[in-house]
Design a protein around this motif. Structure first.
Motif, PDB file in Angstrom:
ATOM      1  N   SER A 122      -8.337   6.256 -17.336  1.00  0.00           N
ATOM      2  CA  SER A 122      -7.764   5.465 -18.441  1.00  0.00           C
ATOM      3  C   SER A 122      -8.826   5.111 -19.480  1.00  0.00           C
ATOM      4  O   SER A 122      -8.498   4.784 -20.624  1.00  0.00           O
ATOM      5  CB  SER A 122      -7.122   4.182 -17.904  1.00  0.00           C
ATOM      6  OG  SER A 122      -8.105   3.204 -17.571  1.00  0.00           O
ATOM      7  N   LYS A 146      -8.247  -1.984  -2.937  1.00  0.00           N
ATOM      8  CA  LYS A 146      -8.247  -0.875  -1.985  1.00  0.00           C
ATOM      9  C   LYS A 146      -9.292   0.166  -2.386  1.00  0.00           C
ATOM     10  O   LYS A 146      -9.426   0.497  -3.558  1.00  0.00           O
ATOM     11  CB  LYS A 146      -6.866  -0.221  -1.908  1.00  0.00           C
ATOM     12  CG  LYS A 146      -5.789  -1.136  -1.321  1.00  0.00           C
ATOM     13  CD  LYS A 146      -4.468  -0.406  -1.166  1.00  0.00           C
ATOM     14  CE  LYS A 146      -3.419  -1.312  -0.526  1.00  0.00           C
ATOM     15  NZ  LYS A 146      -2.123  -0.610  -0.355  1.00  0.00           N
ATOM     16  N   ALA A 195      -6.847   4.246  -7.130  1.00  0.00           N
ATOM     17  CA  ALA A 195      -6.965   3.266  -8.223  1.00  0.00           C
ATOM     18  C   ALA A 195      -8.247   3.409  -9.039  1.00  0.00           C
ATOM     19  O   ALA A 195      -8.217   3.332 -10.273  1.00  0.00           O
ATOM     20  CB  ALA A 195      -6.853   1.847  -7.662  1.00  0.00           C
ATOM     21  N   ILE A 196      -9.376   3.624  -8.365  1.00  0.00           N
ATOM     22  CA  ILE A 196     -10.654   3.674  -9.077  1.00  0.00           C
ATOM     23  C   ILE A 196     -10.704   4.852 -10.047  1.00  0.00           C
ATOM     24  O   ILE A 196     -11.187   4.726 -11.177  1.00  0.00           O
ATOM     25  CB  ILE A 196     -11.844   3.719  -8.092  1.00  0.00           C
ATOM     26  CG1 ILE A 196     -13.172   3.571  -8.853  1.00  0.00           C
ATOM     27  CG2 ILE A 196     -11.820   4.983  -7.232  1.00  0.00           C
ATOM     28  CD1 ILE A 196     -14.376   3.366  -7.938  1.00  0.00           C
ATOM     29  N   LYS A 204     -11.316   4.023  -2.031  1.00  0.00           N
ATOM     30  CA  LYS A 204     -10.999   5.424  -1.821  1.00  0.00           C
ATOM     31  C   LYS A 204     -10.680   5.599  -0.334  1.00  0.00           C
ATOM     32  O   LYS A 204     -11.363   5.000   0.492  1.00  0.00           O
ATOM     33  CB  LYS A 204     -12.195   6.317  -2.183  1.00  0.00           C
ATOM     34  CG  LYS A 204     -12.698   6.155  -3.622  1.00  0.00           C
ATOM     35  CD  LYS A 204     -14.044   6.894  -3.796  1.00  0.00           C
ATOM     36  CE  LYS A 204     -14.671   6.617  -5.133  1.00  0.00           C
ATOM     37  NZ  LYS A 204     -16.006   7.249  -5.272  1.00  0.00           N
ATOM     38  N   ALA A 227      -4.931  10.859  -7.582  1.00  0.00           N
ATOM     39  CA  ALA A 227      -4.914  10.426  -8.989  1.00  0.00           C
ATOM     40  C   ALA A 227      -4.483  11.559  -9.914  1.00  0.00           C
ATOM     41  O   ALA A 227      -4.253  11.344 -11.108  1.00  0.00           O
ATOM     42  CB  ALA A 227      -6.300   9.923  -9.395  1.00  0.00           C
ATOM     43  N   PHE A 254     -11.574  -3.310  -7.132  1.00  0.00           N
ATOM     44  CA  PHE A 254     -10.253  -2.868  -6.684  1.00  0.00           C
ATOM     45  C   PHE A 254     -10.004  -3.327  -5.249  1.00  0.00           C
ATOM     46  O   PHE A 254     -10.894  -3.221  -4.404  1.00  0.00           O
ATOM     47  CB  PHE A 254     -10.143  -1.342  -6.782  1.00  0.00           C
ATOM     48  CG  PHE A 254     -10.410  -0.818  -8.167  1.00  0.00           C
ATOM     49  CD1 PHE A 254      -9.386  -0.718  -9.097  1.00  0.00           C
ATOM     50  CD2 PHE A 254     -11.698  -0.469  -8.563  1.00  0.00           C
ATOM     51  CE1 PHE A 254      -9.630  -0.264 -10.382  1.00  0.00           C
ATOM     52  CE2 PHE A 254     -11.953  -0.017  -9.848  1.00  0.00           C
ATOM     53  CZ  PHE A 254     -10.914   0.084 -10.765  1.00  0.00           C
ATOM     54  N   HIS A 273      -7.633   5.493  -1.742  1.00  0.00           N
ATOM     55  CA  HIS A 273      -6.668   5.006  -2.736  1.00  0.00           C
ATOM     56  C   HIS A 273      -7.136   5.456  -4.116  1.00  0.00           C
ATOM     57  O   HIS A 273      -8.334   5.380  -4.437  1.00  0.00           O
ATOM     58  CB  HIS A 273      -6.583   3.484  -2.674  1.00  0.00           C
ATOM     59  CG  HIS A 273      -5.408   2.913  -3.400  1.00  0.00           C
ATOM     60  ND1 HIS A 273      -5.403   2.735  -4.764  1.00  0.00           N
ATOM     61  CD2 HIS A 273      -4.183   2.522  -2.963  1.00  0.00           C
ATOM     62  CE1 HIS A 273      -4.232   2.238  -5.134  1.00  0.00           C
ATOM     63  NE2 HIS A 273      -3.468   2.103  -4.058  1.00  0.00           N
ATOM     64  N   GLU A 320      -7.966   6.464 -11.249  1.00  0.00           N
ATOM     65  CA  GLU A 320      -6.926   6.241 -12.264  1.00  0.00           C
ATOM     66  C   GLU A 320      -7.478   5.358 -13.379  1.00  0.00           C
ATOM     67  O   GLU A 320      -7.231   5.601 -14.568  1.00  0.00           O
ATOM     68  CB  GLU A 320      -5.700   5.600 -11.612  1.00  0.00           C
ATOM     69  CG  GLU A 320      -4.929   6.545 -10.711  1.00  0.00           C
ATOM     70  CD  GLU A 320      -3.828   5.872  -9.922  1.00  0.00           C
ATOM     71  OE1 GLU A 320      -2.952   6.593  -9.409  1.00  0.00           O
ATOM     72  OE2 GLU A 320      -3.842   4.632  -9.799  1.00  0.00           O
ATOM     73  N   HIS A 321      -8.231   4.326 -12.993  1.00  0.00           N
ATOM     74  CA  HIS A 321      -8.823   3.447 -13.997  1.00  0.00           C
ATOM     75  C   HIS A 321      -9.886   4.178 -14.809  1.00  0.00           C
ATOM     76  O   HIS A 321      -9.943   4.047 -16.042  1.00  0.00           O
ATOM     77  CB  HIS A 321      -9.432   2.212 -13.337  1.00  0.00           C
ATOM     78  CG  HIS A 321     -10.031   1.251 -14.317  1.00  0.00           C
ATOM     79  ND1 HIS A 321      -9.270   0.543 -15.221  1.00  0.00           N
ATOM     80  CD2 HIS A 321     -11.328   0.907 -14.567  1.00  0.00           C
ATOM     81  CE1 HIS A 321     -10.050  -0.214 -15.975  1.00  0.00           C
ATOM     82  NE2 HIS A 321     -11.307   0.004 -15.602  1.00  0.00           N
TER      83      HIS A 321
END
Length: 218
Positions: free
Chosen positions: A154, A141, A147-148, A143, A179, A139, A145, A150-151
């Motif tokens: 998923s 960005k 994203a990690i 933490k 998240a 990723f 952030h 959120e992924h």
């Protein structure tokens, strides 16, 4: 009902921080830069790439970020292989086995590289319990952030409302909050400089959690 538990690794599953600290400061010495304790603590939860991007800008380093990453990784691996007193965090293995035995999906979402995660998981025979390994190196960005996480959510067998994150760092907890995932803050000796106040609950030892208690969270 909680169906997936997302674990951070460093400081939650295993304490590799002393090895990272040694490797980073060996590298800083080679680079001829002085990184303060305060600056180093601010990196907690960041990927190696993000850390060196920040250091490159701050110290106007001429070296390529990828080469910096490779050298630090080499120093870490050398220290990791020599360090015999490396143990899983007290109580976490029992929790992992309990959750896995009761059908809870386990995912690791760590800022560490895949190489480092796999080194730890191989050393402690943890691959058998986790369905996915998510590395921060994938990723742009780090933490805080989200994203990690959120992924990681998923990849869950359930909606994120049925997931929890276990974290021990300020940045990691903020990432989980952003998240929208229920966060358990692990308040250990190693997280004494971290702000866990945004976590939904805080524990001091993993014996405070088991399958039944996890299922009742959120």
């Amino acid at each position: 009902m909680i169906q997936t538990v997302i674990f951070d690794m460093d400081g939650v599953i295993v304490d590799t921080e002393p090895v990272h600290h040694f490797a980073y400061y060996q590298h800083f010495k080679e680079l001829g830069i002085e990184v303060s304790d305060e600056m180093y603590r601010s990196f907690t939860g960041n990927s190696t790439r993000n850390i060196f991007q920040k250091l490159k800008t701050h110290f106007d380093l001429q070296e390529d970020v990828e080469n910096l990453i490779l050298r630090k990784r080499q120093l870490f691996n050398e220290a990791f292989d020599l360090k015999e007193d490396l143990y899983l965090i007290e109580g976490v293995e029992d929790l992992i086995k309990d959750l896995h035995a009761n059908g809870i999906q386990l995912i690791v979402a760590s800022s560490a590289s895949k190489v480092t995660i796999n080194r730890v998981f191989t050393r402690f025979n943890l691959h058998q319990y986790f369905t996915h390994i998510v590395s921060g190196e994938d990723f742009p960005k780090s933490k805080p952030h989200p994203a990690i996480f959120e992924h990681a959510a998923s990849l869950s067998i359930a909606p994120k409302e049925n997931c929890i994150v276990i974290e021990d760092s300020t940045n990691g907890i903020q990432a989980a909050v952003l998240a929208g995932i229920f966060c358990v803050g692990y308040d250990s000796f190693h997280s004494k400089d971290q702000d866990l106040s945004k976590a939904n609950i805080i524990i001091q030892h993993f014996d405070e959690l088991n399958f039944e208690k996890v299922c009742q969270l959120n």
